[in-house]
Design an enzyme around this catalytic site. Structure first.
Site, mmCIF file in Angstrom:
data_model
loop_
_atom_site.group_PDB
_atom_site.id
_atom_site.type_symbol
_atom_site.label_atom_id
_atom_site.label_comp_id
_atom_site.label_asym_id
_atom_site.label_seq_id
_atom_site.Cartn_x
_atom_site.Cartn_y
_atom_site.Cartn_z
ATOM 1 N N TYR A 135 -25.196 -29.618 -11.320
ATOM 2 C CA TYR A 135 -25.330 -28.170 -11.102
ATOM 3 C C TYR A 135 -26.645 -27.868 -10.370
ATOM 4 C CZ TYR A 135 -21.458 -26.508 -14.110
ATOM 5 O OH TYR A 135 -20.240 -26.209 -14.655
ATOM 6 N N GLU A 188 -25.381 -17.191 -18.522
ATOM 7 C CA GLU A 188 -24.333 -18.213 -18.516
ATOM 8 C C GLU A 188 -23.906 -18.575 -19.931
ATOM 9 O OE1 GLU A 188 -25.057 -22.032 -16.614
ATOM 10 O OE2 GLU A 188 -23.139 -21.956 -15.587
ATOM 11 N N HIS A 235 -21.721 -22.408 -6.591
ATOM 12 C CA HIS A 235 -21.563 -23.010 -7.925
ATOM 13 C C HIS A 235 -20.644 -24.224 -7.849
ATOM 14 C CE1 HIS A 235 -21.407 -23.367 -12.207
ATOM 15 N NE2 HIS A 235 -21.834 -22.149 -12.461
#
Ligand code: ZN
Length: 340
Positions: free
Chosen positions: A192, A282, A176
């Site tokens: 990302y 998320e 991440h």
């Protein structure tokens, strides 16, 4: 039980984030940072009760695997000492959330990484996260420079001290990245997803999974571009004589369901074996709006899984079983926190 393996403390108390600003300003001025601010249990409760806990209840999920705000990790800011203090502060706060809401949150740690600083620097914090806080995983940033990619790829022995710890403790790493400081990238839109894709590709072309046969990585955000381009990666692996992609990758690499529309989830479930998919939303994160096409929040990903044409058993794997398998310490920690 429905386990959301990907949540960040995006609603952390204001003084926590304010201290980070002061810390970085003090570092730039060559001064010591101010003392960390006091944060009461009530302040923490308030940020959770009206935020992640409320959404868990509304959406019908039970437990979130919870880590510090990813964009806030900011490994490109300051230096190794500021990263160390910031990671310690963020992880301690996650631990407090888990202690206040033991049935709803289990922790994952951020690491005190810095660009071009050996990841050996992270080992003491991993020890603390596992042994003192009961955390069950880590977030590993493959690009601590924030979009300039100044560190060796994940296949390099540079990263092996962290991998040794992961295997020792049976904790997976979610690959991440944090915020981008390179204006070419949008943090949550392109940085990302390219971080996810790049991480997968780096592992694929390395010997990490051979050197650490039991290691586990999670590629978040639905695996970036990987599932959509599975044929490309299969072909690349074949051309490079690496072997069959599913055989070389899928014992160790898993994908979450942070894909914010149903066609994306359909593709993920069609391409990637059900044993390699872990439920995640998320929330509360990058995309907070309501999809006008469905009338529901984009990040209410449970709805998409519910709609998939899979058996109840397969859905149970995605919602719970796979998480318990990939996070080797999770079941024991669930039992421990439930008894608290
Ligand atoms: Zn995330």
């Amino acid at each position: 039980m429905i386990i959301d393996i990907h949540g960040h403390y995006t609603t952390s108390p204001r003084q926590h984030e304010a201290w980070r600003t002061q810390q970085i300003e003090a570092h730039a001025a060559g001064k010591a940072p101010p003392p960390r601010p006091a944060i009461s249990d009530d302040e923490i409760r308030e940020t959770i009760t009206g935020g992640q806990l409320k959404l868990q209840r509304e959406r019908g999920t039970d437990l979130t695997i919870f880590s510090p705000r990813a964009a806030g990790m900011g490994h490109h800011l300051g230096d190794a000492s500021t990263s160390e203090a910031w990671a310690a502060a963020c992880n301690e706060l996650i631990h407090r959330v888990c202690a206040l809401f033991p049935k709803n949150f289990i922790g994952v740690g951020m690491l005190p990484q810095s660009a071009r600083v050996s990841p050996k620097n992270c080992l003491a914090e991993i020890d603390r996260c596992v042994n003192e806080y009961g955390f069950v995983g880590i977030n590993l940033n493959p690009d601590p420079s924030g979009g300039h990619w100044q560190d060796p790829p994940l296949g390099d022995h540079y990263w092996y001290p962290v991998y040794e710890k992961m295997v020792e403790y049976d904790i997976p790493a979610m690959v991440h990245v944090s915020a981008a400081c390179n204006p070419a990238f949008h943090t949550t839109g392109s940085h990302y997803l390219s971080g996810d894709t790049t991480g997968f590709n780096q592992l694929m072309t390395s010997s990490v999974l051979k050197d650490f046969p039991s290691i586990k990585f999670i590629i978040p955000h639905g695996g970036g571009a990987v599932p959509y381009h599975w044929g490309r990666y299969r072909g690349l692996a074949q051309d490079a004589k690496l072997g069959l992609l599913s055989e070389i990758m899928l014992k160790n690499v898993f994908f979450d369901t942070c894909v914010y529309h149903f066609p994306g989830q359909e593709l993920l479930a069609k391409v990637i074996p059900v044993d390699n998919i872990l439920f995640a939303s998320e929330m509360i994160g990058a995309v907070r709006g309501v999809d006008p096409e469905t009338g529901h929040h984009y990040d209410d990903t449970k709805r998409y899984i519910d709609q998939l044409p899979l058996s109840t058993g397969d859905k149970a794997k995605i919602f719970e079983g796979n998480a318990r398998r990939v996070y080797g310490r999770l079941s024991a920690q669930i039992a421990k926190q439930a008894a608290a």
